[in-house]
Each structure stands twice: as structure tokens, then as C-alpha cells.
Design a protein around this motif. Structure first.
Motif, PDB file in Angstrom:
ATOM      1  N   ARG A 157       5.567  10.647   4.079  1.00  0.00           N
ATOM      2  CA  ARG A 157       5.113  10.578   2.684  1.00  0.00           C
ATOM      3  C   ARG A 157       4.085   9.458   2.498  1.00  0.00           C
ATOM      4  O   ARG A 157       3.061   9.629   1.835  1.00  0.00           O
ATOM      5  CB  ARG A 157       6.303  10.368   1.741  1.00  0.00           C
ATOM      6  CG  ARG A 157       7.120  11.616   1.489  1.00  0.00           C
ATOM      7  CD  ARG A 157       8.067  11.436   0.307  1.00  0.00           C
ATOM      8  NE  ARG A 157       8.870  10.219   0.348  1.00  0.00           N
ATOM      9  CZ  ARG A 157      10.080  10.138   0.883  1.00  0.00           C
ATOM     10  NH1 ARG A 157      10.645  11.189   1.426  1.00  0.00           N
ATOM     11  NH2 ARG A 157      10.750   8.992   0.872  1.00  0.00           N
ATOM     12  N   GLU A 160       0.767  10.462   4.031  1.00  0.00           N
ATOM     13  CA  GLU A 160       0.082  11.415   3.151  1.00  0.00           C
ATOM     14  C   GLU A 160      -0.517  10.704   1.937  1.00  0.00           C
ATOM     15  O   GLU A 160      -1.635  10.990   1.518  1.00  0.00           O
ATOM     16  CB  GLU A 160       1.045  12.524   2.702  1.00  0.00           C
ATOM     17  CG  GLU A 160       1.417  13.505   3.794  1.00  0.00           C
ATOM     18  CD  GLU A 160       0.210  14.215   4.388  1.00  0.00           C
ATOM     19  OE1 GLU A 160      -0.686  14.635   3.622  1.00  0.00           O
ATOM     20  OE2 GLU A 160       0.154  14.315   5.630  1.00  0.00           O
ATOM     21  N   TYR A 161       0.245   9.765   1.386  1.00  0.00           N
ATOM     22  CA  TYR A 161      -0.222   9.003   0.233  1.00  0.00           C
ATOM     23  C   TYR A 161      -1.521   8.269   0.557  1.00  0.00           C
ATOM     24  O   TYR A 161      -2.498   8.324  -0.197  1.00  0.00           O
ATOM     25  CB  TYR A 161       0.872   8.025  -0.217  1.00  0.00           C
ATOM     26  CG  TYR A 161       0.419   7.009  -1.222  1.00  0.00           C
ATOM     27  CD1 TYR A 161       0.221   7.355  -2.557  1.00  0.00           C
ATOM     28  CD2 TYR A 161       0.176   5.692  -0.827  1.00  0.00           C
ATOM     29  CE1 TYR A 161      -0.201   6.411  -3.479  1.00  0.00           C
ATOM     30  CE2 TYR A 161      -0.245   4.744  -1.736  1.00  0.00           C
ATOM     31  CZ  TYR A 161      -0.440   5.107  -3.069  1.00  0.00           C
ATOM     32  OH  TYR A 161      -0.864   4.180  -3.974  1.00  0.00           O
ATOM     33  N   TYR A 162      -1.543   7.584   1.711  1.00  0.00           N
ATOM     34  CA  TYR A 162      -2.740   6.825   2.074  1.00  0.00           C
ATOM     35  C   TYR A 162      -3.895   7.745   2.467  1.00  0.00           C
ATOM     36  O   TYR A 162      -5.064   7.409   2.254  1.00  0.00           O
ATOM     37  CB  TYR A 162      -2.430   5.806   3.178  1.00  0.00           C
ATOM     38  CG  TYR A 162      -1.717   4.596   2.635  1.00  0.00           C
ATOM     39  CD1 TYR A 162      -2.382   3.704   1.802  1.00  0.00           C
ATOM     40  CD2 TYR A 162      -0.383   4.353   2.913  1.00  0.00           C
ATOM     41  CE1 TYR A 162      -1.736   2.595   1.263  1.00  0.00           C
ATOM     42  CE2 TYR A 162       0.270   3.249   2.386  1.00  0.00           C
ATOM     43  CZ  TYR A 162      -0.414   2.382   1.551  1.00  0.00           C
ATOM     44  OH  TYR A 162       0.235   1.291   1.019  1.00  0.00           O
ATOM     45  N   LYS A 163      -3.594   8.914   3.002  1.00  0.00           N
ATOM     46  CA  LYS A 163      -4.658   9.879   3.291  1.00  0.00           C
ATOM     47  C   LYS A 163      -5.316  10.353   1.995  1.00  0.00           C
ATOM     48  O   LYS A 163      -6.547  10.440   1.899  1.00  0.00           O
ATOM     49  CB  LYS A 163      -4.103  11.087   4.053  1.00  0.00           C
ATOM     50  CG  LYS A 163      -3.876  10.849   5.521  1.00  0.00           C
ATOM     51  CD  LYS A 163      -3.370  12.113   6.195  1.00  0.00           C
ATOM     52  CE  LYS A 163      -3.103  11.899   7.665  1.00  0.00           C
ATOM     53  NZ  LYS A 163      -2.578  13.112   8.305  1.00  0.00           N
ATOM     54  N   LYS A 164      -4.485  10.643   0.993  1.00  0.00           N
ATOM     55  CA  LYS A 164      -5.025  11.067  -0.305  1.00  0.00           C
ATOM     56  C   LYS A 164      -5.864   9.961  -0.934  1.00  0.00           C
ATOM     57  O   LYS A 164      -6.936  10.207  -1.481  1.00  0.00           O
ATOM     58  CB  LYS A 164      -3.896  11.469  -1.244  1.00  0.00           C
ATOM     59  CG  LYS A 164      -3.273  12.812  -0.910  1.00  0.00           C
ATOM     60  CD  LYS A 164      -2.152  13.140  -1.862  1.00  0.00           C
ATOM     61  CE  LYS A 164      -1.458  14.421  -1.432  1.00  0.00           C
ATOM     62  NZ  LYS A 164      -0.293  14.722  -2.264  1.00  0.00           N
ATOM     63  N   ARG A 165      -5.371   8.728  -0.836  1.00  0.00           N
ATOM     64  CA  ARG A 165      -6.127   7.602  -1.393  1.00  0.00           C
ATOM     65  C   ARG A 165      -7.469   7.422  -0.681  1.00  0.00           C
ATOM     66  O   ARG A 165      -8.473   7.120  -1.317  1.00  0.00           O
ATOM     67  CB  ARG A 165      -5.317   6.309  -1.299  1.00  0.00           C
ATOM     68  CG  ARG A 165      -4.214   6.288  -2.337  1.00  0.00           C
ATOM     69  CD  ARG A 165      -3.712   4.957  -2.722  1.00  0.00           C
ATOM     70  NE  ARG A 165      -4.714   3.927  -2.967  1.00  0.00           N
ATOM     71  CZ  ARG A 165      -4.453   2.633  -2.909  1.00  0.00           C
ATOM     72  NH1 ARG A 165      -3.225   2.230  -2.611  1.00  0.00           N
ATOM     73  NH2 ARG A 165      -5.372   1.746  -3.145  1.00  0.00           N
ATOM     74  N   GLU A 167      -9.200   9.865   0.756  1.00  0.00           N
ATOM     75  CA  GLU A 167     -10.059  10.955   0.290  1.00  0.00           C
ATOM     76  C   GLU A 167     -10.611  10.656  -1.096  1.00  0.00           C
ATOM     77  O   GLU A 167     -11.803  10.871  -1.363  1.00  0.00           O
ATOM     78  CB  GLU A 167      -9.282  12.276   0.269  1.00  0.00           C
ATOM     79  CG  GLU A 167      -9.028  12.863   1.635  1.00  0.00           C
ATOM     80  CD  GLU A 167      -8.176  14.113   1.568  1.00  0.00           C
ATOM     81  OE1 GLU A 167      -8.136  14.780   0.506  1.00  0.00           O
ATOM     82  OE2 GLU A 167      -7.543  14.428   2.583  1.00  0.00           O
ATOM     83  N   GLU A 168      -9.759  10.146  -1.974  1.00  0.00           N
ATOM     84  CA  GLU A 168     -10.210   9.785  -3.321  1.00  0.00           C
ATOM     85  C   GLU A 168     -11.265   8.694  -3.274  1.00  0.00           C
ATOM     86  O   GLU A 168     -12.256   8.727  -4.014  1.00  0.00           O
ATOM     87  CB  GLU A 168      -9.024   9.324  -4.175  1.00  0.00           C
ATOM     88  CG  GLU A 168      -8.055  10.420  -4.547  1.00  0.00           C
ATOM     89  CD  GLU A 168      -6.793   9.895  -5.211  1.00  0.00           C
ATOM     90  OE1 GLU A 168      -6.699   8.656  -5.462  1.00  0.00           O
ATOM     91  OE2 GLU A 168      -5.900  10.705  -5.480  1.00  0.00           O
ATOM     92  N   GLN A 169     -11.062   7.751  -2.399  1.00  0.00           N
ATOM     93  CA  GLN A 169     -12.017   6.645  -2.271  1.00  0.00           C
ATOM     94  C   GLN A 169     -13.369   7.148  -1.755  1.00  0.00           C
ATOM     95  O   GLN A 169     -14.405   6.683  -2.171  1.00  0.00           O
ATOM     96  CB  GLN A 169     -11.449   5.578  -1.330  1.00  0.00           C
ATOM     97  CG  GLN A 169     -12.267   4.312  -1.278  1.00  0.00           C
ATOM     98  CD  GLN A 169     -11.651   3.291  -0.341  1.00  0.00           C
ATOM     99  OE1 GLN A 169     -10.844   3.612   0.518  1.00  0.00           O
ATOM    100  NE2 GLN A 169     -12.021   2.039  -0.512  1.00  0.00           N
ATOM    101  N   LYS A 171     -14.601  10.107  -2.283  1.00  0.00           N
ATOM    102  CA  LYS A 171     -15.213  10.934  -3.328  1.00  0.00           C
ATOM    103  C   LYS A 171     -15.907  10.084  -4.384  1.00  0.00           C
ATOM    104  O   LYS A 171     -16.811  10.553  -5.064  1.00  0.00           O
ATOM    105  CB  LYS A 171     -14.174  11.836  -3.979  1.00  0.00           C
ATOM    106  CG  LYS A 171     -13.710  12.971  -3.097  1.00  0.00           C
ATOM    107  CD  LYS A 171     -12.681  13.806  -3.790  1.00  0.00           C
ATOM    108  CE  LYS A 171     -12.133  14.882  -2.872  1.00  0.00           C
ATOM    109  NZ  LYS A 171     -11.076  15.657  -3.509  1.00  0.00           N
TER     110      LYS A 171
END
Length: 176
Positions: A157, A160-165, A167-169, A171
Motif C-alpha cells: 500500500r 502504491e501511495y508513493y507511486k501515485k504521488r 505520478e501526480e508530481q 503531472k
């Protein structure tokens, strides 16, 4: 051998041989294999009982020596585990001739699991010092934790959280 004098010698010789065989048998039963081998070897050609006793003693002596070596290896491995030298314990036990022996297998597994836990503790200690804003370092450390414990849901988890962060960064538009 109808001559009475020869019969007396034959009987005396047979009694001496029987006495030696009984002595060798007694030593063998008490586990004095070296004495059996040393004393019985000259009589091997003359008596099949002695030959059998000497051969059995040689086999038993070899088995005893093998068990002693296994015990020494397992004791040294245990001492290395107690000293928290898990890598050395695994290497020592795995490189030995008896690495597949049932007595050593649990020790190797124990050292491997403790090494894994120690590595996990080190990574978790490093993670405590990393701020949550440092996404790259957190990703790297959680990826290392996943390598150690692939089925740990908490680590998955977090990864995944840091991967999403990340990706957001990526973008977001770059700051000028």
C-alpha cells in the motif's frame, strides 16, 4: 589330526582365538572401535568373525566421526546465529559437506529468517529518517521492503501511495 598332541594345540589355539574374539566383541559393544580395529586387524585373514567385527567397527567409527563433524558444524552455526552474524552462519553451514543434513537445515532457515528480519529493521530505521516529501527515496526503500516481504500488504500500500504521488508530481507543471 588324529595325533593327541596336535589336538591339544588345536584346542588351545581355538580357546585363545575365542578369547580374543570375545574381547573384541566386548570392546565393539562398548564403543571402543579404535581398539577393535587396532587389535583385530592382524587376525582378519585368519578368522571371519574377527573380519566382520573389524569391518563393523570401521563403519561405526566412520559414522561416529561424521556425527561429530555434523555436531561441530551445527554448534558453530548456532554460535554465529547467537552472535547475530547471520550471513556468516548461512555461508558456513551452506558451504559445509553436510548442508543438506536434517540437523543443519533448520539452522540455515533460522539464520535466513533472522537475516531477513534484520534487513527489514534496517530499512524501517532508514525510512523513519526520510521525510514523506522525499518520494524517490521512499519509493526505493519500500521497493526494497517488498523484495524482502513480497506479501506484506502494508508495504505494498505504501509503495502504491508513493507511486501515485510521484505520478501526480510529474503531472504538475514545473516551477519556474
Amino acid at each position: 589330526l588324529e595325533v593327541p598332541e596336535l589336538q591339544k594345540y588345536v584346542v588351545k589355539a581355538q580357546q585363545r582365538i575365542d578369547k580374543e574374539v570375545n574381547k573384541l566383541q566386548s570392546w565393539y559393544e562398548r564403543g571402543h572401535y579404535k581398539n577393535v580395529i587396532k587389535t583385530g586387524t592382524p587376525y582378519v585373514e585368519g578368522d571371519c568373525q574377527v573380519k566382520r567385527l573389524v569391518n563393523d567397527a570401521k563403519k561405526a567409527q566412520a559414522k561416529r566421526e561424521e556425527l561429530r563433524r555434523i555436531k561441530r558444524i551445527s554448534q558453530k552455526t548456532s554460535n554465529l546465529i547467537k552472535a547475530r552474524k547471520y550471513s556468516q552462519a548461512i555461508k558456513f553451514a551452506s558451504q559445509s559437506k553436510y548442508s543438506k543434513h536434517p540437523q543443519l537445515q533448520p539452522l540455515i532457515k533460522q539464520a535466513q529468517s533472522r537475516l531477513k528480519k534484520a534487513k527489514e529493521k534496517k530499512i524501517l530505521a532508514r525510512l523513519r529518517n526520510i521525510s514523506p516529501t522525499e518520494i524517490g527515496e521512499n519509493l526505493r526503500e519500500y521497493a526494497n521492503l517488498i523484495k524482502l516481504s513480497p506479501y506484506n500488504e502494508k508495504y505494498q500500500r505504501k509503495l502504491e501511495y508513493y507511486k501515485k504521488r510521484l505520478e501526480e508530481q510529474r503531472k504538475q507543471p514545473p516551477l519556474v
